[in-house]
Motif scaffolding. Structure first.
Motif, short mmCIF file in Angstrom:
data_model
loop_
_atom_site.label_atom_id
_atom_site.label_comp_id
_atom_site.label_asym_id
_atom_site.label_seq_id
_atom_site.Cartn_x
_atom_site.Cartn_y
_atom_site.Cartn_z
N SER A 482 0.60 4.78 47.65
CA SER A 482 0.41 3.79 46.58
C SER A 482 1.40 2.62 46.69
O SER A 482 1.43 1.77 45.82
N ALA A 483 2.22 2.60 47.75
CA ALA A 483 3.25 1.55 47.85
C ALA A 483 3.00 0.64 49.06
O ALA A 483 2.30 1.01 50.00
N ASP A 484 3.62 -0.54 49.04
CA ASP A 484 3.52 -1.46 50.19
C ASP A 484 4.52 -1.09 51.28
O ASP A 484 4.32 -1.41 52.45
N LEU A 485 5.62 -0.46 50.88
CA LEU A 485 6.68 -0.14 51.84
C LEU A 485 7.25 1.24 51.49
O LEU A 485 7.44 1.54 50.31
N VAL A 486 7.54 2.03 52.52
CA VAL A 486 8.11 3.36 52.29
C VAL A 486 9.55 3.36 52.79
O VAL A 486 9.81 2.94 53.93
N VAL A 487 10.48 3.82 51.95
CA VAL A 487 11.87 4.00 52.39
C VAL A 487 12.15 5.49 52.30
O VAL A 487 12.05 6.08 51.22
N VAL A 488 12.48 6.11 53.42
CA VAL A 488 12.74 7.55 53.39
C VAL A 488 14.16 7.82 53.88
O VAL A 488 14.60 7.27 54.89
N MET A 489 14.87 8.62 53.13
CA MET A 489 16.27 8.91 53.47
C MET A 489 16.36 10.36 53.96
O MET A 489 16.02 11.29 53.22
N LEU A 490 16.80 10.51 55.20
CA LEU A 490 16.83 11.83 55.84
C LEU A 490 18.20 12.04 56.46
O LEU A 490 18.99 11.11 56.58
N GLY A 491 18.44 13.29 56.90
CA GLY A 491 19.70 13.53 57.61
C GLY A 491 20.39 14.79 57.16
O GLY A 491 19.74 15.80 56.90
N GLU A 492 21.71 14.70 57.06
CA GLU A 492 22.52 15.90 56.81
C GLU A 492 23.06 15.91 55.39
O GLU A 492 23.39 14.88 54.84
N ASP A 493 23.16 17.11 54.87
CA ASP A 493 23.55 17.29 53.48
C ASP A 493 24.37 18.57 53.37
O ASP A 493 24.47 19.34 54.32
#
Ligand code: BGC
Length: 752
Positions: A482-493
């Protein structure tokens, strides 16, 4: 430091809560008091200190002397009475101001009233967190690196702490090793400058430093923490020693040994290194502390038969203070009584500890005032400075079709990933530094910066289990669609960061990769924010996403900085302090490697390389994009030939050719083309971070004393040789502009 939690009793585990209450009562604009700027005293003052130590030593009993050499931590075994009894001269992991006051009061009531030294791993913050040291290195901005250490010190000092187990200045070429996050990366020139900047920053903020781990810990075989280390003499001196020499020159008060064994000798029992080189050749006047239980671990290394033997070996190697093993406490006095350990060596160790305490000014200090913590933690200035460091720490690795900053045509953004939103345990670099300022959520920050015209929605996509378990992928995909742009935050936690977190696989964990694949399959442009504590392998998705931002756990203000970069309020300027591999099997991979007899030229079987992978990294050391366009040209030398005692100087021209005002890191590399032993294909020798307004241009100069371009042999001799040297200039380690200079004269050989 991991062991800290293991040892905290239930009653003390509540301490952070007490400080949290203190924090919430902090008046926002209170003016913090300036901490003392620590430095070794000189001249008559230093002489007076030695006399004062003589007097004190003459009054001390054997037990009191040994007591000064014991470092105990807050936890189940420790008793405050030990301070009153003179049984401990140092404590660690106390973070609650009232407890610290108690520590001081107990020590003050001891027979001689010797003040305690109070330690903590304040690695990248205390209440206000800064980017992890590897992220600080990515700024290529020494002023900001110094600032991060300054605030880490100043806040810890406000809580009553006066000594930190930092900076970690181990050289790190192996991304599998979790502790790369505590260091400055793979390059010795950058790491050496940073070692000095960090010591200076901590001292300015009122904490004595412990340069660690002496030495070679970062070479742990296979990237496995605590594993054996093999380092030839030439590499020890050219690669591992310079950051320690810089930390000593910057005045570090203490040095910590390593948990590892180098060339078969545990560093905690290595007399050649600790006594002969560090204290002898380098003239180090401070004290050497073991690492956590590393005296006892001599038994595990198989180089001590029992407790007394471990103490004898460590103490006679030159380790003055025993961190947490309790073996000096148990056996050192007996060893002195029996003559196994000379009394003079005991006095030397005690003198060193007292010397540090006196040069730190502890004997003359007013008692600690817990009210300082109320005033000085998480101030507007510390948070503003944390944001400044985080902004320059972010590295833009890819930006296809200028996907970033967000274009006006983008009306909706989907923020995916728990790392973008959860606020509980985001830092995890230093458990002892609790409590922390809670970081803002990325979607909130994007909303704030982009205004009402852009709709920002969010979905975690993963189950909260440290972002390692699959979650509501369908929900995340629907949000993305439903969005024009996707920002995904991945990595270590969570517990994936720091000591004891070696990895055999550097790719995204499977649930994260599956989530990312599902998001890419929506066909929407995807921006990946990698929030890791080390280089990851990005090969599986690099060509399929619009943009990648690398963030090395940015600290309290990190999500604000990320949002600013995405929104275009901040132009990224970070550069990679470590090479990013294409595959885990390439590790260790680093730019300053030696040439081989069979370089990759014709691309056939009998040249160095892999059957199934390219030789090249995915992103080279020093790499990082900007929203600006820059052009670098016109490399020229002041002179085509330079005498061996002279300086190679020259310049290159950097021009801003498009986009907003921005910063570029101009890098100069050197190769000695023919030498008496193989020299690296190139080595960073100078860099400058330059700010340019649109359309502006500037000459960037370098000046390299030829004597600084030499190398060591395996007898430890330092050679500087005449001949041709190639100078490269560029904006990453693939720098292609080249010029040749001839160094004239006789070779110089310096014997240690
Ligand atoms: C680490 C040190 C740290 C110490 C105290 C050890 O496990 O190796 O770097 O300073 O713990 O927390």
């Amino acid at each position: 430091m991991n062991s800290f939690l293991r040892r905290v009793p239930a009653t003390l585990a509540l301490a952070p809560l007490a400080l949290a209450v203190l924090l919430s009562a902090t008046p926002a604009a209170a003016q913090p008091a300036q901490p003392p700027h620590l430095a070794w005293k000189t001249g008559e003052e230093a002489q007076r200190i030695e006399q004062r130590i003589d007097e004190l030593l003459a009054r001390m009993t054997l037990a009191e002397k040994v007591g000064q050499l014991n470092l105990w931590g807050r936890g189940d075994e420790f008793r405050m009475e030990w301070l009153r009894e003179g049984r401990t001269g140092a404590v660690m992991n106390f973070t609650e101001p009232a407890h610290i006051r108690e520590v001081q009061q107990h020590a003050a009531r001891s027979r001689l009233g010797i003040p305690p030294i109070i330690a903590l791993d304040a690695i990248n913050g205390f209440a206000t967190y800064f980017p992890q040291p590897i992220g600080q290195a990515a700024t290529f901005n020494l002023r900001l690196v110094e600032l991060a250490s300054y605030w880490s010190a100043r806040e810890a000092r406000a809580a009553g702490i006066n000594w930190t187990f930092a900076p970690m200045i181990d050289m790190t070429r192996d991304a599998r090793w979790g502790r790369v996050m505590e260091g400055a990366g793979e390059d010795v020139h950058l790491a050496t400058l940073i070692a000095a900047a960090r010591v200076t920053g901590y001292h300015r903020g009122g904490l004595a430093t412990s340069a660690k781990h002496f030495i070679g810990y970062g070479e742990a075989e296979g990237g496995r923490d605590y594993n054996s280390v093999w380092i030839p003499v030439s590499k020890l001196w050219d690669y591992h020693m310079p950051p320690f020499q810089a930390a000593l020159a910057a005045g570090t008060f203490t040095v910590m040994t390593s948990l590892s064994a180098m060339n078969g000798v545990a560093s905690t029992a290595d007399r050649g290194l600790v006594t002969e080189i560090l204290k002898g050749r380098f003239g180090f006047r401070g004290f050497v502390v073991s690492d956590f239980e590393s005296v006892r671990e001599l038994l595990n290394h198989g180089t001590a038969a029992d407790g007394p033997d471990a103490v004898r070996r460590a103490f006679m190697a030159g380790v003055d203070m025993d961190m947490m093993s309790g073996l000096y406490d148990a056996h050192l006095a007996d060893l002195v009584r029996s003559g196994t350990v000379p009394a003079a060596r005991l006095d030397d160790a005690v003198r060193r500890v007292l010397r540090v305490k006196m040069h730190m000014g502890l004997f003359d200090e007013a008692p600690y005032d817990p009210a300082l913590a109320r005033r000085d933690l998480a101030t507007p200035q510390s948070r503003a400075d944390s944001l400044a460091v985080a902004r320059e720490s972010i590295v833009l690795l890819r930006n296809e079709g200028d996907a970033l900053p967000v274009k006006p045509s983008v009306r909706s953004i989907a923020v995916i990933g728990g790392l973008a939103t959860h606020q509980e345990d985001w830092q995890y670099s230093d458990n002892a530094g609790l409590p922390r300022v809670r970081p803002d959520r990325l979607p909130d920050e994007l909303r704030r910066l982009l205004g009402a015209n852009v709709t920002v929605s969010a979905a975690p996509g993963l189950a909260t289990h440290c972002n390692l378990a699959a979650g509501d992928t369908a929900g995340a995909v629907a949000t993305a669609r439903s969005a024009d742009l996707v920002v995904v935050m991945l990595g270590e936690d969570c517990e994936q960061i720091g000591e004891g977190t070696s990895r055999a696989h550097l790719d995204l964990p499977q649930p994260q990769q599956a989530l990312l694949d599902a998001l890419i399959a929506t066909g929407k442009p995807v921006v990946v924010v990698m929030h890791t504590s080390r280089p990851f392998v990005l090969t599986r998705f690099v060509g399929r996403v619009a943009a990648i931002l690398q963030a090395f756990h940015l600290g309290t203000e990190g999500r604000t900085a990320i949002a600013e970069v995405i929104a275009g309020r901040v132009n990224p300027s970070g550069k990679l302090p470590m090479t990013f591999p294409r595959a885990t099997g390439q590790v260790p991979i680093y730019y300053d490697r030696l040439p081989t007899g069979r370089p990759r030229v014709k691309h056939f079987r009998y040249e160095t390389g892999y059957l199934d992978e390219s030789l090249e990294p995915l992103f080279p050391f020093g790499f990082g994009l900007s929203y600006s366009r820059f052009a670098l040209d016109g490399l020229r030398l002041d002179a085509p030939a330079v005498p061996i005692g002279g300086t190679i100087a020259g310049e290159v021209r950097l021009a801003h050719t498009g986009g907003p005002a921005g910063q570029e890191v101009v890098q100069f590399y050197v190769r000695q083309k023919v030498a008496s032993r193989s020299r690296p294909l190139r080595q960073l020798r100078h860099f400058e971070k330059v700010t340019l307004e649109p359309g502006a241009a500037r000459a960037v100069r370098f000046a390299l004393p030829v004597r600084s371009l030499g190398f060591h042999d395996d007898q430890g001799r330092y050679h500087v040789e005449p001949g041709e040297y190639e100078i490269y200039a560029g904006t990453d380690s693939n720098a292609t502009l080249a010029a040749t200079v001839t160094v004239t004269g006789e070779a110089i050989v310096t014997t240690p």
